[in-house]
Design an enzyme around this catalytic site. Structure first.
Site, PDB file in Angstrom:
ATOM      1  N   HIS A 293      35.720  50.654  34.519  1.00 35.24           N
ATOM      2  CA  HIS A 293      34.946  49.448  34.207  1.00 35.24           C
ATOM      3  C   HIS A 293      34.378  48.840  35.495  1.00 35.24           C
ATOM      4  O   HIS A 293      33.167  48.670  35.632  1.00 35.24           O
ATOM      5  CB  HIS A 293      35.839  48.437  33.473  1.00 35.24           C
ATOM      6  CG  HIS A 293      35.144  47.167  33.099  1.00 35.24           C
ATOM      7  ND1 HIS A 293      34.677  46.920  31.827  1.00 35.24           N
ATOM      8  CD2 HIS A 293      34.833  46.065  33.821  1.00 35.24           C
ATOM      9  CE1 HIS A 293      34.099  45.728  31.793  1.00 35.24           C
ATOM     10  NE2 HIS A 293      34.186  45.178  32.995  1.00 35.24           N
ATOM     11  N   GLU A 294      35.265  48.547  36.433  1.00 32.72           N
ATOM     12  CA  GLU A 294      34.799  47.949  37.694  1.00 32.72           C
ATOM     13  C   GLU A 294      33.930  48.949  38.453  1.00 32.72           C
ATOM     14  O   GLU A 294      32.981  48.563  39.134  1.00 32.72           O
ATOM     15  CB  GLU A 294      35.987  47.489  38.551  1.00 32.72           C
ATOM     16  CG  GLU A 294      36.906  46.458  37.877  1.00 32.72           C
ATOM     17  CD  GLU A 294      36.190  45.220  37.334  1.00 32.72           C
ATOM     18  OE1 GLU A 294      35.157  44.815  37.916  1.00 32.72           O
ATOM     19  OE2 GLU A 294      36.650  44.672  36.313  1.00 32.72           O
ATOM     20  N   HIS A 297      30.464  48.520  37.282  1.00 31.04           N
ATOM     21  CA  HIS A 297      29.838  47.371  37.943  1.00 31.04           C
ATOM     22  C   HIS A 297      29.430  47.754  39.372  1.00 31.04           C
ATOM     23  O   HIS A 297      28.349  47.405  39.849  1.00 31.04           O
ATOM     24  CB  HIS A 297      30.823  46.200  38.032  1.00 31.04           C
ATOM     25  CG  HIS A 297      31.016  45.439  36.742  1.00 31.04           C
ATOM     26  ND1 HIS A 297      29.971  44.899  36.048  1.00 31.04           N
ATOM     27  CD2 HIS A 297      32.137  45.094  36.058  1.00 31.04           C
ATOM     28  CE1 HIS A 297      30.448  44.251  34.965  1.00 31.04           C
ATOM     29  NE2 HIS A 297      31.751  44.358  34.948  1.00 31.04           N
ATOM     30  N   GLU A 323      27.394  43.878  32.586  1.00 31.76           N
ATOM     31  CA  GLU A 323      28.467  44.324  31.698  1.00 31.76           C
ATOM     32  C   GLU A 323      28.076  45.606  30.951  1.00 31.76           C
ATOM     33  O   GLU A 323      28.930  46.400  30.576  1.00 31.76           O
ATOM     34  CB  GLU A 323      28.824  43.190  30.735  1.00 31.76           C
ATOM     35  CG  GLU A 323      30.164  43.339  30.027  1.00 31.76           C
ATOM     36  CD  GLU A 323      31.380  43.229  30.946  1.00 31.76           C
ATOM     37  OE1 GLU A 323      31.229  42.916  32.148  1.00 31.76           O
ATOM     38  OE2 GLU A 323      32.495  43.474  30.456  1.00 31.76           O
TER      39      GLU A 323
HETATM   40 ZN    ZN Z   1      33.019  43.466  33.500  1.00 28.86          ZN
END
Ligand code: ZN
Length: 531
Positions: A293-294, A297, A323
């Site tokens: 997830h990170e 980003h 996101e």
């Molecule tokens: Zn996030």
């Protein structure tokens, strides 16, 4: 548009543009200095540093705000405005002037007194929220929340809006998006997700305690649980996360990963993107998915061209678009069969005792369990958006004065019952679970669901342009997707509002259908539901 070179355009814009760049660069530097302090705050700073750190961050924020909202910036923008119509709207210069105008206008509209009061109340409110959540004591938090909603309402009036005061708040996180668009998007999602959750729940109940699990039963709770609920040592989990990041194309020369209580991504400089993760010893997928997830980003931040650095264009288009990148890597890739074809052998190499002999199908089912649960951040792909929709509806009702803050806990529980069929046993598992409202972040939640919807819209577009992406993922060549995102999404930085970016990348406006089709197809198959 003329074929003018950048140098020509720049010399025509002359000194005002160069001066604007200089000031924006300094503002950005102040922000990045604050970022280093924040990163340290959440990773290695000893407790005793908190008070001093808050002071320094406050000073940096004030200096940056003063610099950005100075009359000089206003005058420069006024001098540059007439040139806007003559410039290529998608070029660096026009985009910079346009985006700076937007941000400057927004800051100038908010009276300093209001900004300071919001900062003061939210800093008090956060401390009270921590205590209230611990003690399951909503009345303790209630007056602060009332004040924060009142301040948000006041801010909306200063910022201005066309249809709904919520528009003004939403616009802070998702430039250009209207409340009415969110409401209609969410109504579409709700109409299909609530029945899907019900159907999955029913399918699970038919599967017996101890009975024969059919095809669907393999998605089954027991199977999933026992597989993931084993001890996975921290060093192994760390190594596995690094392997995922390397496969995704995270550039370790321009970033690093550390540990923190709450995973986050922060940009310290264009060549220095930091991410953090949190390791849960009895579930290796927690750290792995938070890392992906990170990592998603971070790939966005690493993919923004260095030419945009030290300007308001050198960041993401919006929170929702940001996101979309994290959710794409975490869910659409990380929870896919293709990914596990490649990654299961990697995981088995590191955890042979725990994962040896496990099939791709078994791990795929284990990481895609659907569970009606109270906490948003732990929710699966199917139920997650219902948590967000509930928050949006409630904050809208409070902002409109239709729901008193004192009635929020009950309204929350009723909506949980209605959308997810469960009722939180206490406010800590209900209305008090998220930090956002205590920070005064009202209008923020919709960006999470927007990210989910966009993640699949971008994914479908990537597949239509490069149909080989899924096979590449199965071979561990995740960079094929990363390169596509670099070229089509990341390259623009914050030049375009999300609406324009989505149109530019996918040729269509924001559309929930690809997302809903993806969810329904995937989970109907997983739970053996007819179509
Ligand atoms: Zn996030």
């Amino acid at each position: 548009m003329s074929e003018q070179s950048t140098a020509d355009v720049r010399s025509e814009l002359g000194k005002p543009f160069e001066r604007l760049l200089e000031i924006l660069g300094e503002v950005d530097d102040l922000g990045k200095a604050g970022a280093v302090l924040q990163w340290d705050h959440q990773t290695y700073m000893p407790k005793g540093g908190a008070a001093g750190r808050a002071q320094i961050l406050g000073t940096l924020a004030r200096l940056s705000h003063q610099r950005f909202t100075s009359d000089e910036v206003g005058e420069l923008l006024a001098q540059l405005a007439p040139a806007l119509s003559k410039l290529d709207p998608s070029g660096f210069e026009a985009s910079l002037i346009r985006v700076t105008q937007r941000e400057y206008g927004r800051f100038k509209k908010l009276p300093t007194r209001l900004v300071e009061e919001q900062a003061r109340v939210s800093s008090e409110a956060q401390a009270v929220w921590v205590e209230a959540r611990q003690n399951q004591d909503f009345p303790r938090f209630q007056p602060y929340l009332e004040k924060l909603f009142a301040l948000a309402r006041e801010a909306a009036e200063h910022l201005g809006y066309q249809e709904d005061p919520y528009d003004a708040l939403l616009d802070l996180y998702e430039p250009g998006l209207r409340t009415s668009e969110v409401a209609s998007l969410f109504a579409t999602l709700k109409a299909r997700l609530v029945p899907l959750v019900n159907a999955i729940t029913e399918a699970k109940q038919h599967r017996s305690p101890g009975g024969q699990a059919g095809k669907a039963g393999e998605a089954g709770e027991a199977g999933g649980d026992s597989l993931l609920r084993q001890h996975f040592d921290e060093a192994g989990q760390w190594e596995l996360g690094l392997r995922a990041l390397r496969a995704m194309g995270f550039d370790f020369e321009r970033g690093r990963q550390d540990r923190s209580a709450h995973p986050f991504t922060i940009t310290l400089a264009p060549g220095d993107i930091r991410i953090t993760t949190r390791i849960v010893p009895d579930d290796f997928t927690s750290a792995l998915f938070s890392t992906m997830h990170e990592g998603g980003h971070a790939l966005y931040e690493q993919g923004i061209p260095p030419e945009l650095a030290r300007t308001p264009l050198g960041s993401a288009a919006s929170l929702g678009v940001h996101e979309s990148q994290s959710r794409l890597w975490e869910n659409v890739v990380g929870r896919s069969r293709h990914f596990w074809q490649y990654f299961l052998p990697q995981a088995q190499e590191i955890f042979p005792a725990q994962l040896g002999g496990v099939t791709v199908d078994r791990i795929y089912r284990a990481v895609n369990r659907v569970e009606r649960s109270f906490i948003r951040t732990e929710a699966d792909e199917v139920t997650y958006n219902l948590h967000v929709i509930l928050r949006f509806e409630l904050e809208l009702a409070v902002l409109h004065g239709e729901l008193p803050v004192s009635d929020l806990p009950a309204a929350w529980d009723d909506k949980m019952q209605q959308y997810l069929g469960i009722r939180p046993p206490n406010v800590s598992l209900g209305v008090l679970q998220d930090i956002h409202w205590s920070q005064g972040s009202i209008g923020y939640f919709p960006t999470y669901t927007l990210g989910n919807v966009l993640s699949v819209q971008f994914w479908q577009q990537a597949l239509s342009e490069e149909p080989g992406i899924t096979d590449a993922i199965a071979r561990g060549e995740l960079h094929v997707l990363k390169d596509w995102l670099n070229r089509r999404v990341h390259v623009h930085g914050a030049k375009f509002e999300p609406r324009d970016l989505v149109q530019r990348v996918t040729g269509r406006p924001l559309d929930p259908q690809p997302y809903l089709n993806y969810i329904e197809t995937k989970y109907r198959e997983l739970y053996g539901l007819g179509s």
